[in-house]
Design a protein around this motif. Structure first.
Motif, PDB file in Angstrom:
ATOM      1  N   HIS A  80      46.688  43.987  48.804  1.00 31.16           N
ATOM      2  CA  HIS A  80      45.624  43.013  49.101  1.00 31.16           C
ATOM      3  C   HIS A  80      44.309  43.454  48.449  1.00 31.16           C
ATOM      4  O   HIS A  80      43.540  42.610  47.978  1.00 31.16           O
ATOM      5  N   ASP A  81      44.065  44.765  48.401  1.00 31.14           N
ATOM      6  CA  ASP A  81      42.873  45.264  47.707  1.00 31.14           C
ATOM      7  C   ASP A  81      42.933  44.905  46.223  1.00 31.14           C
ATOM      8  O   ASP A  81      41.931  44.516  45.614  1.00 31.14           O
ATOM      9  N   ALA A  82      44.121  45.077  45.629  1.00 27.32           N
ATOM     10  CA  ALA A  82      44.281  44.764  44.208  1.00 27.32           C
ATOM     11  C   ALA A  82      44.076  43.280  43.951  1.00 27.32           C
ATOM     12  O   ALA A  82      43.434  42.887  42.963  1.00 27.32           O
ATOM     13  N   MET A  83      44.596  42.436  44.853  1.00 23.81           N
ATOM     14  CA  MET A  83      44.400  40.998  44.695  1.00 23.81           C
ATOM     15  C   MET A  83      42.919  40.645  44.878  1.00 23.81           C
ATOM     16  O   MET A  83      42.403  39.733  44.200  1.00 23.81           O
ATOM     17  N   THR A  84      42.240  41.362  45.751  1.00 23.29           N
ATOM     18  CA  THR A  84      40.801  41.170  45.919  1.00 23.29           C
ATOM     19  C   THR A  84      40.075  41.435  44.614  1.00 23.29           C
ATOM     20  O   THR A  84      39.220  40.646  44.179  1.00 23.29           O
ATOM     21  N   GLN A  85      40.402  42.547  43.984  1.00 26.20           N
ATOM     22  CA  GLN A  85      39.780  42.898  42.709  1.00 26.20           C
ATOM     23  C   GLN A  85      40.092  41.867  41.632  1.00 26.20           C
ATOM     24  O   GLN A  85      39.229  41.499  40.836  1.00 26.20           O
ATOM     25  N   LEU A  86      41.345  41.406  41.617  1.00 23.55           N
ATOM     26  CA  LEU A  86      41.757  40.457  40.590  1.00 23.55           C
ATOM     27  C   LEU A  86      40.963  39.162  40.691  1.00 23.55           C
ATOM     28  O   LEU A  86      40.460  38.642  39.685  1.00 23.55           O
ATOM     29  N   TYR A  87      40.829  38.627  41.902  1.00 24.93           N
ATOM     30  CA  TYR A  87      40.068  37.389  42.065  1.00 24.93           C
ATOM     31  C   TYR A  87      38.562  37.612  41.883  1.00 24.93           C
ATOM     32  O   TYR A  87      37.842  36.702  41.446  1.00 24.93           O
ATOM     33  N   SER A  88      38.093  38.816  42.192  1.00 24.61           N
ATOM     34  CA  SER A  88      36.678  39.126  41.944  1.00 24.61           C
ATOM     35  C   SER A  88      36.394  39.141  40.447  1.00 24.61           C
ATOM     36  O   SER A  88      35.328  38.671  40.004  1.00 24.61           O
ATOM     37  N   LEU A  89      37.328  39.671  39.674  1.00 25.51           N
ATOM     38  CA  LEU A  89      37.180  39.651  38.216  1.00 25.51           C
ATOM     39  C   LEU A  89      37.133  38.215  37.703  1.00 25.51           C
ATOM     40  O   LEU A  89      36.346  37.890  36.806  1.00 25.51           O
ATOM     41  N   GLN A  90      37.960  37.371  38.273  1.00 20.89           N
ATOM     42  CA  GLN A  90      37.944  35.959  37.879  1.00 20.89           C
ATOM     43  C   GLN A  90      36.604  35.327  38.230  1.00 20.89           C
ATOM     44  O   GLN A  90      36.040  34.557  37.438  1.00 20.89           O
ATOM     45  N   GLY A  91      36.083  35.667  39.402  1.00 16.64           N
ATOM     46  CA  GLY A  91      34.787  35.133  39.791  1.00 16.64           C
ATOM     47  C   GLY A  91      33.684  35.538  38.829  1.00 16.64           C
ATOM     48  O   GLY A  91      32.826  34.725  38.469  1.00 16.64           O
ATOM     49  N   GLN A  92      33.713  36.788  38.400  1.00 19.02           N
ATOM     50  CA  GLN A  92      32.726  37.268  37.430  1.00 19.02           C
ATOM     51  C   GLN A  92      32.855  36.517  36.107  1.00 19.02           C
ATOM     52  O   GLN A  92      31.860  36.135  35.490  1.00 19.02           O
ATOM     53  N   ALA A  93      34.090  36.295  35.671  1.00 11.44           N
ATOM     54  CA  ALA A  93      34.326  35.631  34.389  1.00 11.44           C
ATOM     55  C   ALA A  93      33.918  34.161  34.423  1.00 11.44           C
ATOM     56  O   ALA A  93      33.496  33.602  33.404  1.00 11.44           O
TER      57      ALA A  93
END
Length: 203
Positions: A80-93
């Motif tokens: 879940h932490d990894a998925m958090t990071q993944l969607y956060s990266l998408q948000g930044q992009a």
């Protein structure tokens, strides 16, 4: 009696077999989940640190790997932490203006849900709480909600450098509305920070 004794032995043996089978099955699921998500987790770490960039196809691949891993082990907080990071990266992009309903806020909202799930599974993980405070800010949640997560992170990880750095970042981004205790906490760890945040005179 001997018969009863043999019956109990049989029940015990059967129970042990079932337990062994269950443990073996669970171990296989954990190993499979770890294997299927290992590349995604490594890539996310590299993307987040700026070591390498990614394309949409890379993001989708990582998302698929994590989704499959979570289907196998949904109670794995690190996934879940990894998925958090993944969607956060998408948000930044996707970043535009950070307004409600924007694509980036939607991505951060999904990241926040995964972070909450991680905290539910591992409630004393300070960095998860620090990340949660940052995500509350990203999705425009109320200040009380944001700083409640912020304070919990500060309580759980008073000597963790990564936690401190995240909390200072959140405080800096929200300085105009940061409560007195938050400002004092930051100033104690970053002497002169308050002065740095004062409006600069126009030239």
């Amino acid at each position: 009696s001997p018969v009863r004794h043999r019956l109990l032995d049989g029940l015990l043996a059967a129970t042990l077999c079932v337990m062994a089978g269950t443990v073996t099955h669970q171990a296989i699921r954990i190993i499979s989940a770890d294997w299927s998500s290992s590349t995604a987790r490594l890539d996310i770490t590299r993307w987040a640190s700026g070591v390498q960039t990614y394309e949409e196809a890379d993001w989708q691949r990582a998302h698929g790997e994590l989704t499959r891993a979570l289907a196998l082990t949904p109670a794995d907080a690190t996934l879940h932490d990894a998925m958090t990071q993944l969607y956060s990266l998408q948000g930044q992009a996707l970043w535009t203006l950070g307004e409600m309903g924007s694509p980036e806020v939607e991505a951060y909202g999904i990241a926040l849900k995964h972070q909450l799930e991680s905290i539910k599974l591992r409630p004393t993980h300070a960095q998860a709480w620090a990340n949660l405070s940052l995500l509350h800010y990203a999705v425009n949640d109320p200040a009380d909600t944001l700083f409640a997560a912020w304070r919990e992170a500060a309580r759980l990880g008073p000597k963790e450098e990564d936690v401190e750095n995240t909390l200072v970042r959140v405080a800096g981004d929200t300085w105009s509305i940061a409560p007195a205790d938050v400002r004092a906490w930051v100033e104690e760890r970053r002497p002169g920070f308050t002065k740095q945040m004062e409006p600069q005179p126009a030239n």
